[in-house]
Design a protein around this motif. Structure first.
Motif, PDB file in Angstrom:
ATOM      1  N   VAL A  24     -30.498 -62.211  34.356  1.00  0.00           N
ATOM      2  CA  VAL A  24     -30.828 -61.685  33.025  1.00  0.00           C
ATOM      3  C   VAL A  24     -31.188 -60.202  33.116  1.00  0.00           C
ATOM      4  N   LEU A  25     -31.966 -59.850  34.139  1.00  0.00           N
ATOM      5  CA  LEU A  25     -32.367 -58.452  34.311  1.00  0.00           C
ATOM      6  C   LEU A  25     -31.154 -57.570  34.592  1.00  0.00           C
ATOM      7  N   LEU A  26     -30.243 -58.032  35.436  1.00  0.00           N
ATOM      8  CA  LEU A  26     -29.039 -57.261  35.729  1.00  0.00           C
ATOM      9  C   LEU A  26     -28.224 -57.019  34.469  1.00  0.00           C
ATOM     10  N   ASP A  27     -28.202 -57.999  33.597  1.00  0.00           N
ATOM     11  CA  ASP A  27     -27.429 -57.892  32.368  1.00  0.00           C
ATOM     12  C   ASP A  27     -27.984 -56.817  31.440  1.00  0.00           C
ATOM     13  N   ARG A  28     -29.283 -56.519  31.571  1.00  0.00           N
ATOM     14  CA  ARG A  28     -29.944 -55.559  30.677  1.00  0.00           C
ATOM     15  C   ARG A  28     -30.171 -54.190  31.310  1.00  0.00           C
ATOM     16  N   ALA A  29     -30.183 -54.121  32.627  1.00  0.00           N
ATOM     17  CA  ALA A  29     -30.607 -52.893  33.316  1.00  0.00           C
ATOM     18  C   ALA A  29     -29.673 -51.721  33.052  1.00  0.00           C
ATOM     19  N   GLU A  30     -30.278 -50.568  32.763  1.00  0.00           N
ATOM     20  CA  GLU A  30     -29.555 -49.312  32.637  1.00  0.00           C
ATOM     21  C   GLU A  30     -29.639 -48.570  33.975  1.00  0.00           C
ATOM     22  N   ASP A  39     -21.434 -43.388  38.645  1.00  0.00           N
ATOM     23  CA  ASP A  39     -20.657 -43.558  37.416  1.00  0.00           C
ATOM     24  C   ASP A  39     -21.311 -44.623  36.532  1.00  0.00           C
ATOM     25  N   ASP A  40     -21.765 -44.234  35.361  1.00  0.00           N
ATOM     26  CA  ASP A  40     -22.464 -45.174  34.471  1.00  0.00           C
ATOM     27  C   ASP A  40     -21.566 -46.312  34.012  1.00  0.00           C
ATOM     28  N   GLU A  41     -20.279 -46.070  33.869  1.00  0.00           N
ATOM     29  CA  GLU A  41     -19.369 -47.141  33.453  1.00  0.00           C
ATOM     30  C   GLU A  41     -19.192 -48.162  34.568  1.00  0.00           C
ATOM     31  N   VAL A  42     -19.125 -47.677  35.811  1.00  0.00           N
ATOM     32  CA  VAL A  42     -19.062 -48.599  36.959  1.00  0.00           C
ATOM     33  C   VAL A  42     -20.346 -49.421  37.027  1.00  0.00           C
ATOM     34  N   TRP A  43     -21.489 -48.770  36.756  1.00  0.00           N
ATOM     35  CA  TRP A  43     -22.762 -49.496  36.696  1.00  0.00           C
ATOM     36  C   TRP A  43     -22.681 -50.628  35.684  1.00  0.00           C
ATOM     37  N   ARG A  44     -22.199 -50.320  34.471  1.00  0.00           N
ATOM     38  CA  ARG A  44     -22.146 -51.317  33.402  1.00  0.00           C
ATOM     39  C   ARG A  44     -21.247 -52.492  33.791  1.00  0.00           C
ATOM     40  N   GLU A  45     -20.039 -52.191  34.281  1.00  0.00           N
ATOM     41  CA  GLU A  45     -19.104 -53.249  34.649  1.00  0.00           C
ATOM     42  C   GLU A  45     -19.669 -54.108  35.788  1.00  0.00           C
ATOM     43  N   THR A 101     -21.504 -55.944  45.119  1.00  0.00           N
ATOM     44  CA  THR A 101     -21.308 -54.722  45.902  1.00  0.00           C
ATOM     45  C   THR A 101     -19.832 -54.370  46.012  1.00  0.00           C
ATOM     46  N   VAL A 102     -19.022 -55.355  46.373  1.00  0.00           N
ATOM     47  CA  VAL A 102     -17.578 -55.117  46.518  1.00  0.00           C
ATOM     48  C   VAL A 102     -16.965 -54.751  45.170  1.00  0.00           C
ATOM     49  N   TYR A 103     -17.410 -55.440  44.116  1.00  0.00           N
ATOM     50  CA  TYR A 103     -16.859 -55.151  42.797  1.00  0.00           C
ATOM     51  C   TYR A 103     -17.164 -53.711  42.385  1.00  0.00           C
ATOM     52  N   SER A 104     -18.352 -53.220  42.704  1.00  0.00           N
ATOM     53  CA  SER A 104     -18.699 -51.849  42.330  1.00  0.00           C
ATOM     54  C   SER A 104     -17.749 -50.843  42.988  1.00  0.00           C
ATOM     55  N   TYR A 105     -17.392 -51.113  44.242  1.00  0.00           N
ATOM     56  CA  TYR A 105     -16.461 -50.228  44.944  1.00  0.00           C
ATOM     57  C   TYR A 105     -15.075 -50.279  44.307  1.00  0.00           C
ATOM     58  N   LEU A 106     -14.591 -51.492  44.031  1.00  0.00           N
ATOM     59  CA  LEU A 106     -13.260 -51.640  43.450  1.00  0.00           C
ATOM     60  C   LEU A 106     -13.194 -51.035  42.045  1.00  0.00           C
ATOM     61  N   ALA A 107     -14.265 -51.219  41.271  1.00  0.00           N
ATOM     62  CA  ALA A 107     -14.297 -50.650  39.926  1.00  0.00           C
ATOM     63  C   ALA A 107     -14.274 -49.123  39.991  1.00  0.00           C
ATOM     64  N   TYR A 108     -14.978 -48.570  40.958  1.00  0.00           N
ATOM     65  CA  TYR A 108     -15.000 -47.112  41.119  1.00  0.00           C
ATOM     66  C   TYR A 108     -13.625 -46.589  41.522  1.00  0.00           C
ATOM     67  N   ARG A 109     -13.009 -47.267  42.469  1.00  0.00           N
ATOM     68  CA  ARG A 109     -11.670 -46.854  42.911  1.00  0.00           C
ATOM     69  C   ARG A 109     -10.682 -46.934  41.759  1.00  0.00           C
ATOM     70  N   ARG A 110     -10.801 -47.966  40.934  1.00  0.00           N
ATOM     71  CA  ARG A 110      -9.890 -48.137  39.798  1.00  0.00           C
ATOM     72  C   ARG A 110     -10.039 -46.978  38.811  1.00  0.00           C
ATOM     73  N   ARG A 111     -11.281 -46.538  38.580  1.00  0.00           N
ATOM     74  CA  ARG A 111     -11.509 -45.431  37.639  1.00  0.00           C
ATOM     75  C   ARG A 111     -11.065 -44.092  38.246  1.00  0.00           C
ATOM     76  N   GLU A 112     -11.106 -44.000  39.564  1.00  0.00           N
ATOM     77  CA  GLU A 112     -10.704 -42.762  40.219  1.00  0.00           C
ATOM     78  C   GLU A 112      -9.195 -42.629  40.335  1.00  0.00           C
ATOM     79  N   ALA A 113      -8.502 -43.777  40.258  1.00  0.00           N
ATOM     80  CA  ALA A 113      -7.025 -43.768  40.446  1.00  0.00           C
ATOM     81  C   ALA A 113      -6.323 -43.033  39.308  1.00  0.00           C
TER      82      ALA A 113
END
Length: 221
Positions: free
Chosen positions: A140-146, A161-167, A209-221
């Motif tokens: 629940v906390l992860l779902d709300r944390a900024e 990257d705030d969008e990577v944080w959100r995803e 952790t892995v998802y954060s890396y993949l999401a970042y790479r996707r946004r950087e591509a």
């Protein structure tokens, strides 16, 4: 209220509950102390057998003291975080999770005291629902944390990257809630308590952790 910070007033219910849990741990130890053994069981292996002990003084008061220390750190974090303003949107949930953490540690301590007072408590089975509740609260906390420096999935990619944080936190919240459900398996199969609690928690953390890396790479591509 003069001399009291606004945050302390706003979250006084959570703070009162947190303080109650901390004091309850010390009070339980004080009441049970005369009847506790000279060497207290304080750690159990995966089979539920005692594999660690402490002296009566350390065993009775170490966990309450640790609870007070952990709670102090958690309550101080928003004030010293360079991104302290980000907490305002989820501070209520954060304060409840702090109270829940204090309650969880107090519950663990009561189980330890009860076992050392010769109550036949299946430690793993008794801990499973408490772990499940704590994991769900983390979800629940992860779902709300900024974005901030202390709370959440803090990887180089989420902090950059705030969008990577959100995803990442949307996915991580679901993963930890699922881990909470799986942890309840320890109630049904207490011999596999550690498997049901530790494995899903590690998998949820690794997935986020892995998802954060993949999401970042996707946004950087």
């Amino acid at each position: 209220m003069p001399g009291v910070r606004e945050g302390d007033v706003k979250y006084r219910r959570q703070r009162a509950l947190t303080l109650a849990f901390v004091l309850a741990g010390f009070a339980a130890s004080a009441l049970a102390y005369p009847d506790l053994p000279a060497r207290m069981a304080t750690h159990w292996n995966a089979s539920g057998e005692v594999d660690g002990t402490m002296s009566r003084l350390a065993g009775a008061f170490f966990l309450p003291a640790l609870t007070a220390f952990v709670v102090g750190l958690l309550l101080a974090a928003p004030s010293i975080d360079p991104r302290k303003q980000r907490y305002e949107s989820f501070r209520g949930v954060y304060e409840w999770v702090v109270a829940g953490t204090a309650g969880f540690l107090a519950y663990v301590h009561v189980l330890v005291l009860a076992w050392n007072l010769d109550y036949a408590i299946p430690i793993g089975q008794a801990l499973a629902p408490a772990f499940a509740a704590l994991l769900y609260a983390c979800g629940v906390l992860l779902d709300r944390a900024e974005p901030n420096w202390f709370v959440g999935v803090r990887t180089p990619w989420t902090l950059d990257d705030d969008e990577v944080w959100r995803e990442t936190h949307e996915r991580g919240a679901l993963a930890f809630k699922l881990a909470a459900v799986l942890a309840l398996g320890g109630v049904v199969l207490p011999d596999y308590f550690l498997v049901f609690v530790v494995a899903p928690t590690l998998l949820a953390a690794a997935y986020a952790t892995v998802y954060s890396y993949l999401a970042y790479r996707r946004r950087e591509a």
